[in-house]
Design a protein around this motif. Structure first.
Motif, PDB file in Angstrom:
ATOM      1  N   LEU A  35     140.934  12.462  26.439  1.00 19.50           N
ATOM      2  CA  LEU A  35     141.679  12.104  25.254  1.00 19.50           C
ATOM      3  C   LEU A  35     142.708  13.181  24.935  1.00 19.50           C
ATOM      4  CD1 LEU A  35     138.651  11.005  23.067  1.00 19.50           C
ATOM      5  CD2 LEU A  35     140.172   9.545  24.383  1.00 19.50           C
ATOM      6  N   SER A  36     143.819  12.739  24.372  1.00 15.26           N
ATOM      7  CA  SER A  36     144.831  13.706  23.953  1.00 15.26           C
ATOM      8  C   SER A  36     144.302  14.485  22.762  1.00 15.26           C
ATOM      9  CB  SER A  36     146.133  12.984  23.574  1.00 15.26           C
ATOM     10  OG  SER A  36     145.937  12.227  22.401  1.00 15.26           O
ATOM     11  N   ASN A  37     144.893  15.632  22.508  1.00 16.78           N
ATOM     12  CA  ASN A  37     144.487  16.439  21.355  1.00 16.78           C
ATOM     13  C   ASN A  37     144.685  15.663  20.059  1.00 16.78           C
ATOM     14  OD1 ASN A  37     143.758  18.612  22.933  1.00 16.78           O
ATOM     15  ND2 ASN A  37     145.766  19.568  22.816  1.00 16.78           N
ATOM     16  N   GLU A  38     145.762  14.881  19.984  1.00 23.08           N
ATOM     17  CA  GLU A  38     146.037  14.094  18.785  1.00 23.08           C
ATOM     18  C   GLU A  38     144.931  13.069  18.549  1.00 23.08           C
ATOM     19  OE1 GLU A  38     149.419  11.206  16.788  1.00 23.08           O
ATOM     20  OE2 GLU A  38     149.662  11.857  18.849  1.00 23.08           O
ATOM     21  N   ALA A  39     144.463  12.430  19.616  1.00 18.75           N
ATOM     22  CA  ALA A  39     143.390  11.435  19.477  1.00 18.75           C
ATOM     23  C   ALA A  39     142.103  12.092  19.002  1.00 18.75           C
ATOM     24  CB  ALA A  39     143.163  10.716  20.801  1.00 18.75           C
ATOM     25  N   VAL A  40     141.815  13.269  19.494  1.00 20.08           N
ATOM     26  CA  VAL A  40     140.619  13.997  19.074  1.00 20.08           C
ATOM     27  C   VAL A  40     140.733  14.386  17.602  1.00 20.08           C
ATOM     28  CG1 VAL A  40     139.274  16.105  19.412  1.00 20.08           C
ATOM     29  CG2 VAL A  40     140.086  14.827  21.394  1.00 20.08           C
ATOM     30  N   GLU A  41     141.908  14.881  17.191  1.00 25.53           N
ATOM     31  CA  GLU A  41     142.125  15.257  15.788  1.00 25.53           C
ATOM     32  C   GLU A  41     141.984  14.045  14.870  1.00 25.53           C
ATOM     33  OE1 GLU A  41     145.932  17.166  15.477  1.00 25.53           O
ATOM     34  OE2 GLU A  41     145.326  18.833  16.749  1.00 25.53           O
ATOM     35  N   ASP A  44     138.378  13.120  14.475  1.00 26.36           N
ATOM     36  CA  ASP A  44     137.705  14.013  13.539  1.00 26.36           C
ATOM     37  C   ASP A  44     138.055  13.663  12.098  1.00 26.36           C
ATOM     38  OD1 ASP A  44     136.550  15.350  15.669  1.00 26.36           O
ATOM     39  OD2 ASP A  44     137.992  17.008  15.649  1.00 26.36           O
ATOM     40  N   LEU A  45     139.340  13.386  11.834  1.00 27.51           N
ATOM     41  CA  LEU A  45     139.765  13.001  10.485  1.00 27.51           C
ATOM     42  C   LEU A  45     139.110  11.700  10.056  1.00 27.51           C
ATOM     43  CD1 LEU A  45     143.563  13.895  10.540  1.00 27.51           C
ATOM     44  CD2 LEU A  45     141.794  14.978   9.167  1.00 27.51           C
ATOM     45  N   TYR A  46     139.048  10.754  10.968  1.00 26.46           N
ATOM     46  CA  TYR A  46     138.427   9.458  10.657  1.00 26.46           C
ATOM     47  C   TYR A  46     136.957   9.653  10.299  1.00 26.46           C
ATOM     48  CZ  TYR A  46     136.958   4.622  11.040  1.00 26.46           C
ATOM     49  OH  TYR A  46     136.430   3.385  10.769  1.00 26.46           O
ATOM     50  N   GLN A  47     136.250  10.481  11.057  1.00 24.93           N
ATOM     51  CA  GLN A  47     134.841  10.743  10.764  1.00 24.93           C
ATOM     52  C   GLN A  47     134.691  11.412   9.404  1.00 24.93           C
ATOM     53  OE1 GLN A  47     133.545  12.998  14.207  1.00 24.93           O
ATOM     54  NE2 GLN A  47     132.397  11.232  14.966  1.00 24.93           N
ATOM     55  N   ALA A  48     135.581  12.336   9.067  1.00 23.80           N
ATOM     56  CA  ALA A  48     135.521  13.007   7.765  1.00 23.80           C
ATOM     57  C   ALA A  48     135.749  12.012   6.636  1.00 23.80           C
ATOM     58  CB  ALA A  48     136.550  14.134   7.705  1.00 23.80           C
ATOM     59  N   ILE A  49     136.716  11.115   6.812  1.00 27.31           N
ATOM     60  CA  ILE A  49     136.996  10.100   5.797  1.00 27.31           C
ATOM     61  C   ILE A  49     135.785   9.190   5.614  1.00 27.31           C
ATOM     62  CG2 ILE A  49     138.378   8.032   5.317  1.00 27.31           C
ATOM     63  CD1 ILE A  49     140.761   9.554   6.579  1.00 27.31           C
ATOM     64  N   GLU A  50     135.160   8.776   6.688  1.00 25.39           N
ATOM     65  CA  GLU A  50     133.980   7.915   6.615  1.00 25.39           C
ATOM     66  C   GLU A  50     132.833   8.641   5.912  1.00 25.39           C
ATOM     67  OE1 GLU A  50     133.363   4.629   7.567  1.00 25.39           O
ATOM     68  OE2 GLU A  50     135.551   4.649   7.590  1.00 25.39           O
ATOM     69  N   LEU A  51     132.664   9.923   6.189  1.00 22.78           N
ATOM     70  CA  LEU A  51     131.597  10.703   5.570  1.00 22.78           C
ATOM     71  C   LEU A  51     131.815  10.809   4.067  1.00 22.78           C
ATOM     72  CD1 LEU A  51     129.072  12.454   5.978  1.00 22.78           C
ATOM     73  CD2 LEU A  51     130.589  14.397   6.305  1.00 22.78           C
ATOM     74  N   VAL A  52     133.041  11.100   3.657  1.00 21.63           N
ATOM     75  CA  VAL A  52     133.360  11.215   2.232  1.00 21.63           C
ATOM     76  C   VAL A  52     133.212   9.865   1.544  1.00 21.63           C
ATOM     77  CG1 VAL A  52     135.236  11.663   0.606  1.00 21.63           C
ATOM     78  CG2 VAL A  52     134.834  13.241   2.495  1.00 21.63           C
ATOM     79  N   SER A  53     133.655   8.802   2.203  1.00 20.81           N
ATOM     80  CA  SER A  53     133.574   7.462   1.609  1.00 20.81           C
ATOM     81  C   SER A  53     132.132   7.015   1.409  1.00 20.81           C
ATOM     82  CB  SER A  53     134.291   6.445   2.489  1.00 20.81           C
ATOM     83  OG  SER A  53     135.655   6.750   2.561  1.00 20.81           O
ATOM     84  N   SER A  54     131.247   7.428   2.284  1.00 23.06           N
ATOM     85  CA  SER A  54     129.857   6.983   2.204  1.00 23.06           C
ATOM     86  C   SER A  54     128.996   7.904   1.342  1.00 23.06           C
ATOM     87  CB  SER A  54     129.242   6.877   3.596  1.00 23.06           C
ATOM     88  OG  SER A  54     129.156   8.164   4.191  1.00 23.06           O
ATOM     89  N   ALA A  55     129.548   9.033   0.900  1.00 22.68           N
ATOM     90  CA  ALA A  55     128.784   9.972   0.076  1.00 22.68           C
ATOM     91  C   ALA A  55     128.501   9.361  -1.295  1.00 22.68           C
ATOM     92  CB  ALA A  55     129.547  11.277  -0.077  1.00 22.68           C
ATOM     93  N   ALA A  56     127.327   9.645  -1.820  1.00 20.97           N
ATOM     94  CA  ALA A  56     126.952   9.140  -3.138  1.00 20.97           C
ATOM     95  C   ALA A  56     127.792   9.822  -4.206  1.00 20.97           C
ATOM     96  CB  ALA A  56     125.473   9.414  -3.391  1.00 20.97           C
TER      97      ALA A  56
END
Length: 94
Positions: A35-41, A44-56
């Motif tokens: 994967l390109s560095n941009e795809a990896v970044e 990571d951002l997508y995972q962070a957004i999902e984590l924040v969205s699912s937080a109580a």
């Protein structure tokens, strides 16, 4: 085969152009994906957004407490009304 961009399903829009992915090398029977560095970044951002969205929501307890106070007829009295009116007036600079 290389993948240049994530495409229209990209949840994180960025004005940067997609970086060039690293080349894919065949190593016998082993498949690999680079994967390109941009795809990896973006991943990571997508995972962070999902984590924040699912937080109580930690303020849910405060909201429930306030709802209970408002439903109590003894809570809303002249003191509460005057303090609330003063805060509103201060907010508008009156």
């Amino acid at each position: 085969m290389t993948v240049d961009r994530i495409g229209s399903i990209d949840p994180i829009q960025n004005s940067k152009k997609a970086g060039k992915p690293e080349s894919v090398h065949k190593k016998g029977d082993i498949d690999s994906v680079n994967l390109s560095n941009e795809a990896v970044e973006k991943g990571d951002l997508y995972q962070a957004i999902e984590l924040v969205s699912s937080a109580a929501d930690v303020r849910a307890e405060k909201i429930a407490e306030l709802k209970q106070k408002i439903n109590d007829p003894a809570y809303i009295n002249d003191t509460v009304i005057n303090k609330t009116a003063e805060k509103i007036m201060d907010l508008f600079g009156l």
